[in-house]
Design an enzyme around this catalytic site. Sequence first.
Site, short mmCIF file in Angstrom:
data_model
loop_
_atom_site.label_atom_id
_atom_site.label_comp_id
_atom_site.label_asym_id
_atom_site.label_seq_id
_atom_site.Cartn_x
_atom_site.Cartn_y
_atom_site.Cartn_z
CG MET A 57 -1.92 -1.09 1.30
SD MET A 57 -3.07 -0.99 -0.11
CE MET A 57 -3.92 0.54 0.28
NE ARG A 58 7.28 1.42 1.07
CZ ARG A 58 7.82 1.21 2.26
NH1 ARG A 58 7.94 2.20 3.08
NH2 ARG A 58 8.25 0.03 2.59
#
Length: 690
Positions: free
Chosen positions: A281-282
Amino acid sequence: MSLGGSARPLFPFSAVVGHEDLRLALLLTAVHPVIGGVLVRGEKGTAKSTVVRALAALLPSRRTVLDCRFGCDPADPDPDCPDGQHPPEAPSEPRRSRLIELPVGATEDRLNGSLDLERALSEGVRAYQPGLLAAAHRGVLYVDEVNLLHDHLVDLLLDAAAMGRAHVERDGVSLSHAASFLLVGTMNPEEGELRPQLLDRFGLTVQVAAARDVDLRVEVIRRRLAFEAAPAEFAAGWRAADAELAARILAARERLGTVLLPDTELRRIAALCAAFEVDGMRADLVTARTAVAHAAWRGARDVTEEDVRVAARLALPHRRRRDPFDEPELDDKALDEALNQAAEQAGPPPDTDRQDPDRPDTDMSDPPDPPDGPDGGGPPDGPDGGGAPPPTDQNSAQPPLDRGSAAGDGPSRPAPAPAQPFRARLLTVPGVGEGAPGRRSRARTEQGRVVRAALDNPHRVADLHLPATVLAAAPHQRARGRTGPGLRLLRDDLRHAVREGREGNLVLFVVDASGSMAARRRMAAVSGAVLSLLRDAYQRRDKVGLVTFRGAGAELLLPPTSSVPTAVARLRRLRTGGRTPLADGLLRARRVLAAERLRDPKRRPLLVLLTDGRATVPTRAGNHPMADALRAAALLAGDGVATVVVDCESGPVRLGLAAQLAAVAGAPVVTVAELSAEQVTGVVRAARAA
Ligand SMILES: [Zn+2]
């Protein structure tokens, strides 16, 4: 280039021509530091570092507790500050935001700071010497050639950047201090890639290149010359523009908290990241933060599609690499297509009627690589004139055959696609070297484990070996008249730690590409082995080079480089066929190694020779080819070159020529199968000459 104090002004940020993406990325992280730093990729001579250095001048100066070496804010001092608990009304001073440069050869102590053990022992005080992370607090930390920095330090750096704090945990001492900084790394990809895991941790990436536009180039030169002729006057001319930018950064910072990220845009970001098949999800978070920062920078209240577009262009390219050998890139067309796809999903949550079950499936969302790596895909290889049946367990996408066009005599054809790469076993250079940090052979390093203590050398006090120092001082305490606490310590007592870690090497491949090796299955296995070893070299931070021999002579297919992806690309150009000038191959390798020894003397070479041991071309007419080859091998052994012979002989009748050659070279012999780390029974058959 040194920072040179205040005598010489820096090139002003506003005066930079071109480099729009780079300037924007820097400004956005200055507005919103949690974006997590900027990685600048580009070849040398593109003024990357000029732009980065200019950034620091735009950052506002801040009030700092007087004499605090860790840059505490008087309004909110760090309660754990190693310089002690500052009283509420501590005197303060304004301090400029600084640009701190981390040199590539820095040690962990230099980065993190270190205990002043000499003072601790002799004066009984806990003295801590701040490192560069402390110095960079509230400023910019700049790493030129970040791809060459030791992985361990890059980890430390990125941890601190992400948390805004540095933690020092060693020698039984544990402390932490604030270290909130803008991280900027620059690198030239031709000199080696950053590992994908580290790449992903930089917030934004920018690719820079010199301008192609003539007018732009003229303006770059004009300003550069004007600056060099009269730096102070030049800088003064741009002061107002820089001040305006600085004010805009401050205003955008204040607006950040009020910028709205509408659901539509949040969904657009999520859809984009999904389309790009980024890990985790970065990417979504960084894109969202960057879009918010961009809206704040524009002075807008809401994030719009344009903010998302800008953010995606800066935040996504380095996150969509599927293989370490892919270039991180993202062109405008690809981005447009992905944005169009995302637009369909960006609206309010679709109801079930409209839901499209398909994942966005443009050419942006490449399928994951097949397990056989960058050469995978394509139809199976057709039968060929080589006599051997095509391998059934691999694919190849061959260009049309282009017979007989390569250098050298005899027929030539492209090599078949490499067989499936495998995890290679560790081949090392014997002994202990002093080369650049890496993961191959044993070496004296500054970061490795302590193997022993040695008498102090004045440059190594930071790496004190405490028990050895205490032991050295202990017998003399009475004679030195010790009465109270604290050891009576003299400089002669100091011992430093001798550490051992791993170095990277120069792995020079010498590959027989002659007709004798060209039975296609065998050549596929050989290039598969080289590919596997190249991937291994990439992980171990080696330099690599590639010499091939076939037909009339040897060819340096790739001069030694840190860019393993380049080597992989060259391997694809390998052509095979013709006779076997083995001695030429070895002599060529010897010349390459001699030149490299001058260029990079501490990097120890490992020669990996892939051959069936057969030689059919002498170095000069009348010589015996095999005798020539053995003489060349003996010369390499005489130079002290560590060699591994990969015996590629196959078939029912085996001559064992490779083993003979290895014996002369003082080299161990392995088969291609034994190169695999998974091959349990593959013990290296030592064939050292007596
Ligand atoms: Zn402090």
